[in-house]
Design an enzyme around this catalytic site. Structure first.
Site, PDB file in Angstrom:
ATOM      1  N   CYS A 282       0.828  -1.187   0.129  1.00 25.09           N
ATOM      2  CA  CYS A 282      -0.120   0.101   0.148  1.00 25.09           C
ATOM      3  C   CYS A 282       0.849   1.091   0.091  1.00 25.09           C
ATOM      4  O   CYS A 282       1.873   1.139   0.215  1.00 25.09           O
ATOM      5  CB  CYS A 282      -0.985   0.072   1.332  1.00 25.09           C
ATOM      6  SG  CYS A 282      -2.530   1.296   0.999  1.00 25.09           S
TER       7      CYS A 282
ATOM      8  N   CYS B  77      -4.018   6.302   0.223  1.00 28.30           N
ATOM      9  CA  CYS B  77      -3.655   4.797  -0.407  1.00 28.30           C
ATOM     10  C   CYS B  77      -3.104   5.228  -1.791  1.00 28.30           C
ATOM     11  O   CYS B  77      -2.734   4.223  -2.432  1.00 28.30           O
ATOM     12  CB  CYS B  77      -4.534   3.838  -0.100  1.00 28.30           C
ATOM     13  SG  CYS B  77      -4.927   3.678   1.603  1.00 28.30           S
TER      14      CYS B  77
ATOM     15  N   LYS C 183     -12.529  -4.993   1.676  1.00 27.65           N
ATOM     16  CA  LYS C 183     -11.768  -3.945   2.773  1.00 27.65           C
ATOM     17  C   LYS C 183     -12.900  -2.892   3.031  1.00 27.65           C
ATOM     18  O   LYS C 183     -12.922  -2.248   2.020  1.00 27.65           O
ATOM     19  CB  LYS C 183     -10.368  -3.789   2.472  1.00 27.65           C
ATOM     20  CG  LYS C 183      -9.761  -2.762   3.588  1.00 27.65           C
ATOM     21  CD  LYS C 183      -8.221  -2.651   3.253  1.00 27.65           C
ATOM     22  CE  LYS C 183      -8.006  -1.345   4.137  1.00 27.65           C
ATOM     23  NZ  LYS C 183      -6.656  -1.436   4.132  1.00 27.65           N
TER      24      LYS C 183
ATOM     25  N   ARG D 182      -3.593   3.394  12.559  1.00 27.12           N
ATOM     26  CA  ARG D 182      -3.103   4.423  11.956  1.00 27.12           C
ATOM     27  C   ARG D 182      -2.150   4.905  12.788  1.00 27.12           C
ATOM     28  O   ARG D 182      -1.187   5.871  12.338  1.00 27.12           O
ATOM     29  CB  ARG D 182      -4.138   5.140  11.601  1.00 27.12           C
ATOM     30  CG  ARG D 182      -5.100   4.539  10.292  1.00 27.12           C
ATOM     31  CD  ARG D 182      -5.956   5.200   9.823  1.00 27.12           C
ATOM     32  NE  ARG D 182      -6.987   4.573   8.939  1.00 27.12           N
ATOM     33  CZ  ARG D 182      -7.940   4.886   8.524  1.00 27.12           C
ATOM     34  NH1 ARG D 182      -8.752   5.732   8.958  1.00 27.12           N
ATOM     35  NH2 ARG D 182      -8.641   3.983   7.586  1.00 27.12           N
TER      36      ARG D 182
ATOM     37  N   ARG E 177     -11.135   7.626   3.777  1.00 26.65           N
ATOM     38  CA  ARG E 177     -10.872   6.669   2.689  1.00 26.65           C
ATOM     39  C   ARG E 177     -12.080   6.104   1.988  1.00 26.65           C
ATOM     40  O   ARG E 177     -11.993   4.860   1.505  1.00 26.65           O
ATOM     41  CB  ARG E 177     -10.169   5.445   3.250  1.00 26.65           C
ATOM     42  CG  ARG E 177      -8.596   5.810   4.006  1.00 26.65           C
ATOM     43  CD  ARG E 177      -7.861   4.758   4.003  1.00 26.65           C
ATOM     44  NE  ARG E 177      -6.658   4.840   5.236  1.00 26.65           N
ATOM     45  CZ  ARG E 177      -5.793   5.493   4.890  1.00 26.65           C
ATOM     46  NH1 ARG E 177      -5.555   6.350   3.964  1.00 26.65           N
ATOM     47  NH2 ARG E 177      -4.729   5.605   5.796  1.00 26.65           N
TER      48      ARG E 177
ATOM     49  N   LYS F  84     -11.918  -8.021   5.859  1.00 23.94           N
ATOM     50  CA  LYS F  84     -11.276  -6.970   6.789  1.00 23.94           C
ATOM     51  C   LYS F  84     -12.125  -5.721   7.066  1.00 23.94           C
ATOM     52  O   LYS F  84     -12.532  -5.248   5.877  1.00 23.94           O
ATOM     53  CB  LYS F  84      -9.996  -6.643   6.092  1.00 23.94           C
ATOM     54  CG  LYS F  84      -9.177  -5.606   7.091  1.00 23.94           C
ATOM     55  CD  LYS F  84      -8.109  -4.998   6.585  1.00 23.94           C
ATOM     56  CE  LYS F  84      -7.459  -3.888   7.546  1.00 23.94           C
ATOM     57  NZ  LYS F  84      -6.709  -3.200   6.838  1.00 23.94           N
TER      58      LYS F  84
ATOM     59  N   SER G 199      -6.718  -3.676  14.230  1.00 25.88           N
ATOM     60  CA  SER G 199      -6.223  -3.305  15.165  1.00 25.88           C
ATOM     61  C   SER G 199      -7.309  -2.803  16.478  1.00 25.88           C
ATOM     62  O   SER G 199      -7.173  -3.114  17.486  1.00 25.88           O
ATOM     63  CB  SER G 199      -5.293  -1.969  15.095  1.00 25.88           C
ATOM     64  OG  SER G 199      -6.322  -1.122  14.124  1.00 25.88           O
TER      65      SER G 199
ATOM     66  N   TYR H  75      -3.024  -9.633  15.704  1.00 25.20           N
ATOM     67  CA  TYR H  75      -1.933  -8.897  16.708  1.00 25.20           C
ATOM     68  C   TYR H  75      -1.905 -10.034  17.865  1.00 25.20           C
ATOM     69  O   TYR H  75      -0.849  -9.803  18.434  1.00 25.20           O
ATOM     70  CB  TYR H  75      -2.175  -7.414  17.078  1.00 25.20           C
ATOM     71  CG  TYR H  75      -2.523  -6.629  15.897  1.00 25.20           C
ATOM     72  CD1 TYR H  75      -1.237  -6.157  15.333  1.00 25.20           C
ATOM     73  CD2 TYR H  75      -3.707  -6.351  15.199  1.00 25.20           C
ATOM     74  CE1 TYR H  75      -1.326  -5.448  14.095  1.00 25.20           C
ATOM     75  CE2 TYR H  75      -3.628  -5.638  13.916  1.00 25.20           C
ATOM     76  CZ  TYR H  75      -2.610  -5.041  13.551  1.00 25.20           C
ATOM     77  OH  TYR H  75      -2.642  -4.348  12.337  1.00 25.20           O
TER      78      TYR H  75
HETATM   79  C1  PBG Z   1      -3.238   0.327   4.841  1.00 26.20           C
HETATM   80  C2  PBG Z   1      -3.713  -0.829   5.886  1.00 26.20           C
HETATM   81  C3  PBG Z   1      -4.485  -0.376   6.832  1.00 26.20           C
HETATM   82  C4  PBG Z   1      -4.720  -1.484   7.659  1.00 26.20           C
HETATM   83  C5  PBG Z   1      -4.081  -2.665   7.167  1.00 26.20           C
HETATM   84  N1  PBG Z   1      -3.411  -2.025   5.880  1.00 26.20           N
HETATM   85  C6  PBG Z   1      -5.150   1.001   7.219  1.00 26.20           C
HETATM   86  C7  PBG Z   1      -6.039   1.740   6.539  1.00 26.20           C
HETATM   87  O1  PBG Z   1      -6.548   0.977   5.486  1.00 26.20           O
HETATM   88  O2  PBG Z   1      -6.368   2.666   6.925  1.00 26.20           O
HETATM   89  C8  PBG Z   1      -5.446  -1.667   8.903  1.00 26.20           C
HETATM   90  C9  PBG Z   1      -4.986  -2.711   9.754  1.00 26.20           C
HETATM   91  C10 PBG Z   1      -5.476  -2.729  11.261  1.00 26.20           C
HETATM   92  O3  PBG Z   1      -6.285  -1.802  11.503  1.00 26.20           O
HETATM   93  O4  PBG Z   1      -5.041  -3.681  11.967  1.00 26.20           O
HETATM   94  N2  PBG Z   1      -4.130   0.550   3.830  1.00 26.20           N
END
Ligand code: PBG
Length: 335
Positions: A126, A136, A205, A215, A227, A258, A284, A323
């Protein structure tokens, strides 16, 4: 059981199979195993650096030497793969750090493969961590506001994926949500002689509030806007299936849903409709919620972590990116 039925058929007793740990174990339909877990790791330059991420207790930004240690302990716990995110020293408007030959992820992949050839190294593909604006894709300001350009972004994503493969990545995982990126990445990987490097696409996603702590960890929050023009709307399941169908048609080998816990319906539908290897990303915010509640003494961390990840498995996930991978692996060994 319906009480009328129980009255009619007094011999029907579902509780017979719940009496002892051994009985419950024999009839358990779904199991978690360390062998299907992927541990995400954050790498940045420096030495002996373990910078805690306050919103994600137990997760750190790691320098290369510490990354190796973390990877060793994951491998020792029986976890087969790590997913690498980089925090570059410099950001710009073309995300140069994402595809630099000596970028932080490329260095990390090389040293991980040198130290732990058996550990599978997956890279997140990314641009947001490498863009000064945190989006992105390539940003253009127009009279009507800001837009994230699709097609010009594809080339940079594909270059990033190839640079990861050149460094030795075992699999690449595009997470940007631009249209056509799996096709673009597959094409450039094949041209570069990396036909055998699989793509795990973040296929469905969603634009999610659950990414907040990530982030902080990846220092990738967008400086303006959000986004929603590229990540999916939380209300849409059919569109998610179209995303998955397209990614498969473009050459994705593994498809991902996701976040995980709030989208179990999609894990189920993606798995049953496509029958492809399916990954779930316990993101996360899912991790932080459980950690925070446990730290307050409000829930039992071990019970809730195991139960929520088991739910992802039950819904159909083959692979779980989490995690909590190391903790889960440890708990599974104890039981
Ligand atoms: C990058 C990306 C993100 C996550 C994984 N790859 C952040 C986003 O899209 O803002 C999120 C992973 C997480 O929250 O654990 N684009």
């Amino acid at each position: 059981m319906n009480s009328n039925l129980a009255g009619k058929f007094p011999n029907l007793r579902l509780r017979r199979l719940r009496g002892t740990p051994a009985m419950r174990s024999l009839v358990r339909e779904t199991r978690l195993s360390a062998e299907q877990l992927v541990l995400p790791l954050f790498v940045r330059s420096g030495k002996r650096l373990r910078r805690p991420i306050p919103s994600m207790p137990g997760v750190f930004q790691l320098s290369l030497d510490e990354l190796i240690k973390e990877a060793s302990s994951a491998a020792a716990a029986g976890i087969p793969a790590v997913l690498i995110f980089g925090i570059p020293e410099h950001k710009d408007e073309k995300a140069s750090g994402a595809y630099a030959r000596n970028g932080i992820v490329q260095q990390a992949v090389r040293s991980l493969k040198r130290e732990h050839p058996e550990l599978m190294v997956i890279t997140d593909v990314c641009l947001c961590e490498y863009m000064s604006h945190g989006h992105c894709g390539i940003v253009r300001k127009t009279a009507r506001g800001v837009s994230i350009l699709n097609d010009p972004t594809l080339k940079l994503l594909a270059r990033s994926a190839v640079s990861h493969a050149e460094a030795g990545a075992d699999m690449v995982a595009p997470s940007d949500m631009m249209d056509g990126r799996v096709h673009a990445i597959r094409g450039m990987l094949d041209e570069g002689g990396f036909e055998s490097v699989p793509i795990m696409s973040y296929a469905a996603k969603f634009a999610s509030g659950f990414y907040g702590p990530f982030r902080d960890a990846a220092e990738s929050a967008p400086k303006f806007g959000d986004r929603r023009s590229y990540q999916m709307d939380a209300g849409n399941a059919l569109e998610a299936l179209r995303e998955v169908a397209l990614d498969i048609a473009e050459g994705a080998d593994i498809v991902m849903v996701k976040p995980a816990l709030a989208y179990l319906d999609l894990i189920y539908r993606v798995k049953t409709e496509f029958g492809y290897p399916t990954a779930a990303y316990a993101v996360s915010g899912e991790y932080s919620m459980i950690k925070a509640a446990a730290q307050n003494g409000w829930i039992d961390e071990r019970a809730v972590m195991l139960e929520s990840h088991l739910a992802m498995k039950r819904a159909g996930a083959d692979i779980i990116i989490t995690y909590a991978a190391r903790e889960i692996a440890g708990w599974l060994k104890e039981t």
